[in-house]
Scaffold this motif. Structure first.
Motif, PDB file in Angstrom:
ATOM      1  N   HIS A 113      10.539  10.529  73.483  1.00 39.88           N
ATOM      2  CA  HIS A 113      10.037  11.552  72.561  1.00 39.88           C
ATOM      3  C   HIS A 113       8.783  12.268  73.054  1.00 39.88           C
ATOM      4  O   HIS A 113       8.386  13.264  72.461  1.00 39.88           O
ATOM      5  CB  HIS A 113       9.732  10.916  71.203  1.00 39.88           C
ATOM      6  N   LEU A 114       8.164  11.788  74.149  1.00 36.07           N
ATOM      7  CA  LEU A 114       6.898  12.401  74.549  1.00 36.07           C
ATOM      8  C   LEU A 114       6.922  13.083  75.911  1.00 36.07           C
ATOM      9  O   LEU A 114       5.889  13.488  76.440  1.00 36.07           O
ATOM     10  CB  LEU A 114       5.762  11.366  74.488  1.00 36.07           C
ATOM     11  N   THR A 115       8.112  13.250  76.495  1.00 30.64           N
ATOM     12  CA  THR A 115       8.226  14.008  77.745  1.00 30.64           C
ATOM     13  C   THR A 115       9.225  15.151  77.563  1.00 30.64           C
ATOM     14  O   THR A 115      10.101  15.092  76.697  1.00 30.64           O
ATOM     15  CB  THR A 115       8.706  13.121  78.912  1.00 30.64           C
ATOM     16  N   ALA A 116       9.099  16.158  78.398  1.00 31.65           N
ATOM     17  CA  ALA A 116      10.008  17.301  78.309  1.00 31.65           C
ATOM     18  C   ALA A 116      11.438  16.885  78.641  1.00 31.65           C
ATOM     19  O   ALA A 116      12.388  17.278  77.955  1.00 31.65           O
ATOM     20  CB  ALA A 116       9.546  18.408  79.253  1.00 31.65           C
ATOM     21  N   THR A 117      11.611  16.085  79.698  1.00 29.16           N
ATOM     22  CA  THR A 117      12.958  15.648  80.049  1.00 29.16           C
ATOM     23  C   THR A 117      13.525  14.726  78.971  1.00 29.16           C
ATOM     24  O   THR A 117      14.707  14.800  78.639  1.00 29.16           O
ATOM     25  CB  THR A 117      12.961  14.917  81.405  1.00 29.16           C
ATOM     26  N   GLY A 118      12.676  13.860  78.421  1.00 29.03           N
ATOM     27  CA  GLY A 118      13.141  12.952  77.379  1.00 29.03           C
ATOM     28  C   GLY A 118      13.618  13.687  76.142  1.00 29.03           C
ATOM     29  O   GLY A 118      14.673  13.365  75.571  1.00 29.03           O
ATOM     30  N   LYS A 119      12.843  14.669  75.710  1.00 33.97           N
ATOM     31  CA  LYS A 119      13.246  15.435  74.526  1.00 33.97           C
ATOM     32  C   LYS A 119      14.505  16.254  74.802  1.00 33.97           C
ATOM     33  O   LYS A 119      15.355  16.432  73.903  1.00 33.97           O
ATOM     34  CB  LYS A 119      12.099  16.328  74.062  1.00 33.97           C
ATOM     35  N   ALA A 120      14.644  16.749  76.040  1.00 38.23           N
ATOM     36  CA  ALA A 120      15.853  17.493  76.390  1.00 38.23           C
ATOM     37  C   ALA A 120      17.076  16.586  76.308  1.00 38.23           C
ATOM     38  O   ALA A 120      18.137  16.991  75.813  1.00 38.23           O
ATOM     39  CB  ALA A 120      15.715  18.079  77.795  1.00 38.23           C
ATOM     40  N   ILE A 121      16.943  15.348  76.775  1.00 38.13           N
ATOM     41  CA  ILE A 121      18.041  14.393  76.689  1.00 38.13           C
ATOM     42  C   ILE A 121      18.345  14.057  75.236  1.00 38.13           C
ATOM     43  O   ILE A 121      19.512  14.042  74.813  1.00 38.13           O
ATOM     44  CB  ILE A 121      17.701  13.116  77.482  1.00 38.13           C
ATOM     45  N   LEU A 122      17.312  13.781  74.445  1.00 37.96           N
ATOM     46  CA  LEU A 122      17.520  13.466  73.025  1.00 37.96           C
ATOM     47  C   LEU A 122      18.250  14.593  72.300  1.00 37.96           C
ATOM     48  O   LEU A 122      19.048  14.339  71.384  1.00 37.96           O
ATOM     49  CB  LEU A 122      16.175  13.206  72.350  1.00 37.96           C
ATOM     50  N   SER A 123      17.982  15.822  72.693  1.00 35.08           N
ATOM     51  CA  SER A 123      18.603  16.965  72.006  1.00 35.08           C
ATOM     52  C   SER A 123      20.113  17.000  72.183  1.00 35.08           C
ATOM     53  O   SER A 123      20.821  17.658  71.419  1.00 35.08           O
ATOM     54  CB  SER A 123      17.992  18.283  72.503  1.00 35.08           C
ATOM     55  N   LYS A 124      20.617  16.292  73.191  1.00 37.03           N
ATOM     56  CA  LYS A 124      22.057  16.256  73.442  1.00 37.03           C
ATOM     57  C   LYS A 124      22.735  15.050  72.799  1.00 37.03           C
ATOM     58  O   LYS A 124      23.958  14.941  72.819  1.00 37.03           O
ATOM     59  CB  LYS A 124      22.325  16.239  74.949  1.00 37.03           C
ATOM     60  N   PHE A 125      21.935  14.149  72.251  1.00 36.73           N
ATOM     61  CA  PHE A 125      22.492  12.969  71.618  1.00 36.73           C
ATOM     62  C   PHE A 125      22.869  13.256  70.164  1.00 36.73           C
ATOM     63  O   PHE A 125      22.327  14.152  69.533  1.00 36.73           O
ATOM     64  CB  PHE A 125      21.489  11.814  71.645  1.00 36.73           C
TER      65      PHE A 125
END
Length: 258
Positions: A140-152
């Motif tokens: 939840h606190l990195t750009a790549t992490g949030k991008a991945i979460l958005s696809k879940f």
């Protein structure tokens, strides 16, 4: 960031203890027998048995009186990474993107509810959080992490939040679940995420997920640099288009490997 007995089943305490020692040595860099025993609350004789066994496996080494993790882990992790189609496709494209933008670029994957850094192409002109390859981050606190979460799916996001929580690393980290979910909606609509000092003060990053059907999000790529240079105007006019173009190329290359 290690977890104990995530499967909920029975485990061998000796195996768990061995990995506790390995994780301890990783964190402290090196340690003597007596230091290891004291810090892990073990009898010296017990600590000696574990360290001697791990020495025989080659996964730790002894230099003088100090024990440390060996390069066997580099070989194991390196081989795992090098076999990944995502890494093979992303590495040359991220090098090009770094040269084009003058900022750091990287690629991460999700594992056990964390974001794991696979590769970073560093620019001598830029700065970021100075994280090492293989580092694990909260999604939840990195750009790549949030991008991945958005696809879940919503259910998968809930599972990760329940499991990992939303801890803060800076004053700007999102710690409210409703706020995070609203931002994930914006990322889906916009096509890329933005991290403004949420993981490391003074650093901004934009990220986008790498998607392959039917596997969903394979990982994500990002551009990062100082907040003073990664401005909203530059993101919209230069960096986001470059990032999304790189995403498209990587996804096309991955399809060729399938």
């Amino acid at each position: 960031m290690a977890d104990s007995d995530e499967s909920g089943g029975r485990g061998l305490k000796s195996v768990e203890r061995s990995f506790e020692i390995i994780e301890y040595l990783r964190q402290v860099d090196s340690s003597t027998l007596s230091e290891t025993a004291e810090d892990l609350d073990l009898a010296v004789s017990t600590a000696h048995i574990y360290l001697t066994t791990l020495l025989k496996t080659g996964y730790i080494v002894k230099e003088g009186n100090e024990y440390r993790c060996s390069f066997e882990f580099l070989q194991t992790g390196g081989e795992r990474r090098d076999e990944m189609a995502l890494y093979q496709a992303a590495k040359p494209q991220l090098d090009e993107l770094q040269e084009e933008t003058g900022e750091h670029t990287n690629v991460t994957v999700e594992e056990r509810g964390y974001s794991v850094q696979l590769y970073k192409s560093q620019s001598p002109k830029s700065i970021d959080d100075d994280a090492s390859l293989g580092d694990h981050f909260y999604l939840h606190l990195t750009a790549t992490g949030k991008a991945i979460l958005s696809k879940f799916s919503e259910e998968r996001v809930t599972e990760i939040i329940d499991r990992r929580g939303l801890p803060a690393l800076t004053d700007d980290t999102i710690t409210d679940e409703d706020v995070l979910r609203e931002e994930l909606k914006e990322i889906r609509e916009r096509g890329y995420s933005i991290n403004q000092g949420e993981h490391f003060p003074g650093v901004c990053a934009i990220g986008t997920a790498i998607v392959s059907e039917p596997d969903g999000a394979l990982g994500a790529i990002s551009i990062s640099g100082p907040l003073s240079r990664i401005t909203p105007e530059r993101i919209e006019e230069e960096l986001a288009p470059a990032l999304l173009n790189t995403k498209n190329i990587i996804e096309l290359k991955i399809r060729q490997y399938e």
